[in-house]
Design a protein around this motif. Structure first.
Motif, PDB file in Angstrom:
ATOM      1  N   ASN A   1      -6.085   0.536   3.523  1.00 14.01           N
ATOM      2  CA  ASN A   1      -6.632   0.885   2.210  1.00 14.01           C
ATOM      3  C   ASN A   1      -7.509   2.131   2.243  1.00 14.01           C
ATOM      4  OD1 ASN A   1      -6.218  -2.308   2.105  1.00 14.01           O
ATOM      5  ND2 ASN A   1      -5.999  -1.482   0.049  1.00 14.01           N
TER       6      ASN A   1
ATOM      7  N   ASN B   1       0.809  -1.231   0.000  1.00 13.51           N
ATOM      8  CA  ASN B   1       0.000   0.000   0.000  1.00 13.51           C
ATOM      9  C   ASN B   1       0.833   1.267   0.000  1.00 13.51           C
ATOM     10  OD1 ASN B   1      -1.613  -2.067   2.093  1.00 13.51           O
ATOM     11  ND2 ASN B   1      -2.919  -1.045   0.613  1.00 13.51           N
ATOM     12  N   ASN B   2       0.208   2.339  -0.448  1.00  9.30           N
ATOM     13  CA  ASN B   2       0.748   3.686  -0.241  1.00  9.30           C
ATOM     14  C   ASN B   2      -0.220   4.437   0.658  1.00  9.30           C
ATOM     15  OD1 ASN B   2       3.089   3.586  -1.795  1.00  9.30           O
ATOM     16  ND2 ASN B   2       2.010   4.148  -3.680  1.00  9.30           N
TER      17      ASN B   2
ATOM     18  N   THR C   1      -7.960  14.205   3.773  1.00 13.77           N
ATOM     19  CA  THR C   1      -7.840  13.019   4.637  1.00 13.77           C
ATOM     20  C   THR C   1      -7.795  13.430   6.101  1.00 13.77           C
ATOM     21  OG1 THR C   1      -6.615  11.786   2.948  1.00 13.77           O
ATOM     22  CG2 THR C   1      -6.268  11.080   5.211  1.00 13.77           C
TER      23      THR C   1
ATOM     24  N   ARG D   1     -12.981   6.089   0.987  1.00 19.48           N
ATOM     25  CA  ARG D   1     -11.916   6.610   0.126  1.00 19.48           C
ATOM     26  C   ARG D   1     -12.418   6.766  -1.306  1.00 19.48           C
ATOM     27  NH1 ARG D   1      -8.073   2.488  -1.500  1.00 19.48           N
ATOM     28  NH2 ARG D   1      -6.890   4.080  -2.570  1.00 19.48           N
TER      29      ARG D   1
ATOM     30  N   LYS E   1      -7.477   8.691   0.529  1.00 17.21           N
ATOM     31  CA  LYS E   1      -8.009   7.766   1.551  1.00 17.21           C
ATOM     32  C   LYS E   1      -8.615   8.490   2.750  1.00 17.21           C
ATOM     33  CE  LYS E   1      -4.816   4.084   0.399  1.00 17.21           C
ATOM     34  NZ  LYS E   1      -3.675   3.241   0.831  1.00 17.21           N
TER      35      LYS E   1
ATOM     36  N   ASN F   1      -6.558   8.851  -5.669  1.00 15.98           N
ATOM     37  CA  ASN F   1      -7.555   8.056  -4.926  1.00 15.98           C
ATOM     38  C   ASN F   1      -7.378   8.242  -3.417  1.00 15.98           C
ATOM     39  OD1 ASN F   1      -8.671   5.570  -7.088  1.00 15.98           O
ATOM     40  ND2 ASN F   1      -7.062   6.987  -7.696  1.00 15.98           N
TER      41      ASN F   1
ATOM     42  N   TYR G   1       1.054   7.404   3.091  1.00 17.10           N
ATOM     43  CA  TYR G   1       2.291   7.965   3.632  1.00 17.10           C
ATOM     44  C   TYR G   1       2.171   8.499   5.047  1.00 17.10           C
ATOM     45  CZ  TYR G   1       4.258   7.289  -0.971  1.00 17.10           C
ATOM     46  OH  TYR G   1       4.709   6.712  -2.124  1.00 17.10           O
ATOM     47  N   GLU G   2       0.953   8.725   5.504  1.00 17.29           N
ATOM     48  CA  GLU G   2       0.769   9.113   6.904  1.00 17.29           C
ATOM     49  C   GLU G   2       1.367   8.052   7.831  1.00 17.29           C
ATOM     50  OE1 GLU G   2      -1.327   9.484   4.446  1.00 17.29           O
ATOM     51  OE2 GLU G   2      -2.785  11.088   4.773  1.00 17.29           O
TER      52      GLU G   2
ATOM     53  N   TYR H   1      -3.346  15.121   3.825  1.00 20.59           N
ATOM     54  CA  TYR H   1      -3.267  14.803   2.399  1.00 20.59           C
ATOM     55  C   TYR H   1      -4.493  15.423   1.711  1.00 20.59           C
ATOM     56  CZ  TYR H   1      -2.309  11.557  -1.583  1.00 20.59           C
ATOM     57  OH  TYR H   1      -2.007  10.983  -2.790  1.00 20.59           O
TER      58      TYR H   1
ATOM     59  N   GLY I   1      -3.050   6.339  -9.108  1.00 21.06           N
ATOM     60  CA  GLY I   1      -3.464   5.990  -7.745  1.00 21.06           C
ATOM     61  C   GLY I   1      -3.466   7.137  -6.761  1.00 21.06           C
TER      62      GLY I   1
END
Ligand SMILES: Nc1nc2c(c(=O)[nH]1)N[C@H]1C(S)=C(S)[C@@H](COP(=O)(O)O)O[C@H]1N2
Ligand SMILES: [Mo]
Length: 328
Positions: free
Chosen positions: A229, A85-86, A178, A234, A247, A245, A88-89, A200, A242
């Motif tokens: 995810n 997954n990405n 987010t 999301r 989250k 998209n 980054y938090e 984000y 991506g």
């Protein structure tokens, strides 16, 4: 797009017994435009028993239909989609979100819709789950890093939610934000994620956001979204890279002006506002002509990237007079 409805005489009414499903059907029937019924197909078609199933949230069940118009040959296994997954938090490594996103507080959850709207809203996740028509759709997913997956999402068309807030005629863009939680690893220690500014933020042009392919997902693979995810809610815009998209959304703001999204702010020469999947427009540091499909096999398969990630028939008209090289 091909739409298949079962004929009403193929459905055995008495096989549909579940109370929740029955309620949901009634709700949907109430909101159906009359024209639909006059097509002579009857509502039953969509609710063939094998196509109804349930999503469980806080011990409550919400039924969703499997929309078979988006079937694809090979799904990425859940085990891969939920560990690579990405987010980054929670750090920059692909498995950081899997290990660390357990601390994400997803309940209670409220979503605010404000800005250029006639009816600013604050709506709970529970209310969203009750009022939006949930369905499963299998979409291709393409990261700007040139890997891809095929994922069965459960969600609803974003336009259905946005309409509740009544965007004004001034609303030209939709900005998404987010949740920012103080104990998120990269919020506590910005060094963990290259000083990315949180929360984000992402954005879409309003006509992109209103497109029926653009959904808000609350689940995948028949269950609610794993935290990593982007639980509990999301964005999924399947024709874009991506990073669009976004989250774990808590706020949606309608705006007159185009926002600067997180990746644009970090590196605007590498990541644009549009971020439409395009094999002919290379990233400054790598080609986008092909991608590594993450499927069942031990190794990803190299496949050709498709314009708009294969959704060109549906979305190309949104960019009819645009230079896709300039508006990357
Ligand atoms: N809040 C937030 N949303 C985010 C990201 C992020 O770091 N933070 N990463 C984006 C990127 S780069 C990708 S590829 C997808 C990954 O989604 P997945 O982990 O469900 O595959 O989430 C996107 N949404
Ligand atoms: Mo990405």
């Amino acid at each position: 797009m091909r739409i298949i409805y079962k004929k009403s005489w193929e459905i055995k009414e008495n096989t549909i017994t579940d109370e929740g499903v029955y309620q949901k059907r009634r709700e949907i029937l109430k909101t159906m435009p009359l024209g639909f019924l006059s097509l002579g197909m009857g509502m039953q078609g969509i609710f063939a028993e094998e196509n109804i199933t349930e999503l469980v949230f806080n011990e409550k069940k919400y039924s969703f239909i499997k929309n078979i118009n988006y079937l694809q040959e090979e799904l990425t296994p859940f085990e891969k989609a939920s560990t690579y997954n990405n987010f980054y938090e929670f750090g920059m490594q692909k498995d950081d979100p899997y290990y660390r996103a357990k601390i994400l507080k997803t309940s209670p959850w409220d979503l605010v819709i404000d800005g250029e709207v006639e009816k600013p809203l604050k709506i709970s996740l529970e209310k969203i789950l009750q009022s939006m028509p949930l369905e499963e759709r299998v979409y291709r997913f393409r990261c700007v890093e040139a890997w891809s997956m095929i994922i069965p999402w459960i969600g609803f068309e974003f336009n259905k939610l946005l309409k509740l807030a009544k965007p004004t005629s001034q609303a030209k863009y939709v900005i998404f934000e987010t949740l920012k939680q103080d104990d998120m690893p990269a919020v506590k220690n910005p060094f963990l994620a290259a000083n990315i500014p949180f929360p984000y933020v992402e954005g879409l042009r309003i006509d992109e956001a209103m497109h029926p392919l653009c959904i808000l997902a609350v689940g995948m693979y028949g269950r609610k979204l794993p935290n990593q995810n982007g639980a509990p809610l999301r964005l999924v815009v399947p024709w874009k890279y991506g990073f669009k998209n976004i989250k774990s959304i808590v706020r949606i703001t309608l705006s007159k002006t185009q926002p600067l999204s997180t990746w644009q702010r970090l590196a605007g020469d590498e990541y644009g506002f549009y971020a439409n999947v395009n094999p002919d427009v290379a990233h400054p540091r790598w080609s986008q002509a092909s991608e590594r499909f993450i499927g069942e096999g031990y190794r990803p398969t190299r496949i050709k990237t498709q314009i708009f990630n294969g959704y060109g028939d549906e979305v190309a008209r949104l960019y009819a007079n645009m230079d896709l090289e300039k508006n990357f």
